[in-house]
Design a protein around this motif. Sequence first.
Motif, PDB file in Angstrom:
ATOM      1  N   ALA A  86      -4.124  60.080  58.807  1.00 29.56           N
ATOM      2  CA  ALA A  86      -4.244  60.604  57.444  1.00 29.56           C
ATOM      3  C   ALA A  86      -5.698  60.920  57.111  1.00 29.56           C
ATOM      4  O   ALA A  86      -6.001  61.933  56.475  1.00 29.56           O
ATOM      5  N   LEU A  91      -7.015  64.534  56.190  1.00 30.38           N
ATOM      6  CA  LEU A  91      -7.740  64.807  54.934  1.00 30.38           C
ATOM      7  C   LEU A  91      -9.104  65.419  55.216  1.00 30.38           C
ATOM      8  O   LEU A  91      -9.559  66.311  54.487  1.00 30.38           O
ATOM      9  N   ILE A 123      -5.692  65.831  46.303  1.00 30.12           N
ATOM     10  CA  ILE A 123      -5.057  64.709  47.004  1.00 30.12           C
ATOM     11  C   ILE A 123      -5.844  63.422  46.768  1.00 30.12           C
ATOM     12  O   ILE A 123      -5.267  62.346  46.542  1.00 30.12           O
ATOM     13  N   ARG A 124      -7.171  63.514  46.851  1.00 31.78           N
ATOM     14  CA  ARG A 124      -7.987  62.327  46.596  1.00 31.78           C
ATOM     15  C   ARG A 124      -7.778  61.816  45.184  1.00 31.78           C
ATOM     16  O   ARG A 124      -7.716  60.604  44.942  1.00 31.78           O
ATOM     17  N   MET A 142      -5.058  62.161  43.328  1.00 31.72           N
ATOM     18  CA  MET A 142      -3.744  61.520  43.263  1.00 31.72           C
ATOM     19  C   MET A 142      -3.765  60.141  43.924  1.00 31.72           C
ATOM     20  O   MET A 142      -3.184  59.175  43.399  1.00 31.72           O
ATOM     21  N   ALA A 143      -4.442  60.048  45.056  1.00 25.44           N
ATOM     22  CA  ALA A 143      -4.527  58.752  45.739  1.00 25.44           C
ATOM     23  C   ALA A 143      -5.266  57.731  44.878  1.00 25.44           C
ATOM     24  O   ALA A 143      -4.889  56.545  44.819  1.00 25.44           O
ATOM     25  N   THR A 144      -6.304  58.186  44.203  1.00 25.98           N
ATOM     26  CA  THR A 144      -7.045  57.276  43.317  1.00 25.98           C
ATOM     27  C   THR A 144      -6.180  56.817  42.164  1.00 25.98           C
ATOM     28  O   THR A 144      -6.198  55.632  41.782  1.00 25.98           O
ATOM     29  N   ASP A 145      -5.411  57.736  41.585  1.00 26.20           N
ATOM     30  CA  ASP A 145      -4.524  57.362  40.483  1.00 26.20           C
ATOM     31  C   ASP A 145      -3.476  56.344  40.915  1.00 26.20           C
ATOM     32  O   ASP A 145      -3.088  55.468  40.142  1.00 26.20           O
ATOM     33  N   VAL A 146      -3.005  56.479  42.163  1.00 30.48           N
ATOM     34  CA  VAL A 146      -2.000  55.533  42.651  1.00 30.48           C
ATOM     35  C   VAL A 146      -2.628  54.185  42.994  1.00 30.48           C
ATOM     36  O   VAL A 146      -2.055  53.115  42.727  1.00 30.48           O
ATOM     37  N   ALA A 147      -3.832  54.220  43.581  1.00 27.38           N
ATOM     38  CA  ALA A 147      -4.437  52.975  44.055  1.00 27.38           C
ATOM     39  C   ALA A 147      -5.108  52.186  42.942  1.00 27.38           C
ATOM     40  O   ALA A 147      -5.251  50.962  43.062  1.00 27.38           O
TER      41      ALA A 147
END
Length: 334
Positions: free
Chosen positions: A33, A37, A51-52, A54-59
């Motif tokens: 991954a 990226l 994408i970064r 979205m990943a930050t929002d999830v993490a």
Amino acid sequence: MDWTQTPRRSSAMRREQNLALVSAVISGAVIAAGLLLLLLARVNPETASSIRTMATDVAAPAWGVVRAPIDGMTRLVAGIGDYFGAVSRAQALETQLDLANARLRQSRVQARELVQLKRLMAVREPKRQVIVTTRIAAAASGSVVRTAMLAVGSAAGVSRDMPVIGADGLVGRTQDVGQLSSLVLLITDPLSRVPVIIERTGQAGLAAGSNQPTLVLIDRVGPDLPLRVGDRIVTSGDGGVYPPGVPVGVVIEVRNDGPVIRPAQPPLGAGFVTVETAWLQMPAAAATGPLFDAPVPVEARTRGAPKPRLRSAEPGADPATEPTAAAALIVPVP
């Protein structure tokens, strides 16, 4: 023979193998991954940024949940440390408060004694008189001189050699005065010499400008005590221009060629300043008496020097025929 341990060992080995396989798969997925990226960021930066994000929002929520116990434990440990250290800090503060109160009481007693002594001795001190309050219009820090400009001049009562004082300390003195403007010689100018005194040691000296943002303390006299970083420097009142007690600066470095002083009031950004009369103004010329002009010593009676004459009380008398003061004092001996 006992065959009961073999299935347990094989099941433990199988679990370890499964965990190792899962760890390898997860590590490979993370690496893949990351590479994906990285490649995507080189090819399409906007998509990679999305994408970064979205990943930050999830993490972020998950990381907040993980950090909550750790932060709580940290705050708990800090609170316990503060609680046990509060007693010692409170005792230290009480000691400092007692010392400050003792010094305050002593200062009040000394102030009352000083007022009484001045009243008994009929001490007459010059009073500081503010001529005008204005703002520094411009300041120049050239390679030779350091001056400032005031938008007031002789029309406002400003004259030459008047101290200019800012909110935090001394700025300089007026040098050239026009009708509507004045040039101020700053204390950082190489030609500036300010008589000062060190508050802690009582030593007197001169704060000399060095064409830099700092001053140099020269010509120290008084008790042979070493200076320290942080010693406050104030005007002494010597010379008659600057009033005593005005902050000049603080010692920031002690050197053999002279301690370095940081000015208390930087001229740049000083804002409003006050122009005061000189602390000890030069007395006016002594008025001549009703009978004699100003006396001239005999040694100074050279060609062209005026001679004292006895003024005649009769109107219209000829000054050329009036006897001199020395002749009037000659008594004939019988």
